[in-house]
Design an enzyme around this catalytic site. Sequence first.
Site, PDB file in Angstrom:
ATOM      1  CB  VAL A  29      -0.663  -0.026   1.181  1.00 24.24           C
ATOM      2  CG1 VAL A  29      -2.447   1.242   1.195  1.00 24.24           C
ATOM      3  CG2 VAL A  29      -2.162  -1.055   1.253  1.00 24.24           C
ATOM      4  CB  CYS A  30       3.544   2.348   2.204  1.00 19.95           C
ATOM      5  SG  CYS A  30       3.630   1.448   3.021  1.00 19.95           S
ATOM      6  N   PRO A  31       3.162   2.147  -1.528  1.00 20.55           N
ATOM      7  CG  PRO A  31       4.681   0.448  -2.670  1.00 20.55           C
ATOM      8  CD  PRO A  31       4.263   0.790  -1.313  1.00 20.55           C
TER       9      PRO A  31
END
Length: 181
Positions: A53-55
């Site tokens: 999810v972070c990128p």
Amino acid sequence: MISIGQKFPSFEKTIVVSLEKGKEFETLSSETLTSDDSTWTVFFWWPKDFTFVCPTEIAEFNKAYGEFRDRDTRLVGASTDSEFVHLAWRNNHDDLRGLKFPMLADTSKSLAEDLGILEPKEKIAYRATFIIDPQGIVRWVSVNDLNVGRNVKEVLRVLDGLQTDELCPCNWEKGQETLTV
């Protein structure tokens, strides 16, 4: 957790600013956030590098970089990973190579702890977003659980509202009428 109206905590941390050998790292401090009387800051945290999810969030903030800059706002991304992990991730991920904002390394977890955004079991940061005014005062905080990404358009909408210094009704967007009393 630190909240609206409070001063953003003091810090001095290493940031990743470039992929160019010898120019990868710099230092960022809380004093930088208040060194210009007109610059706002959006400080956003993600749990871990090399995740899923972070990128998507980091890439979306990067796509909107010009919109933040047009609003006299600096972007700072952060996690509790080291500057070396940040650099490796940027080198390894197509969407992160061309980042226009720094990635802050809070390896001691001291800033995340001061902000009150450390997840208690893994000691990683929640998906927290802070809008900080030019005087270093927190004006907006949003925190998501680890598995839910944030909405960059909403961050921009709230920033626009705060920068009007007027009353903004529900669902207000830049260019719309504000409320008069």
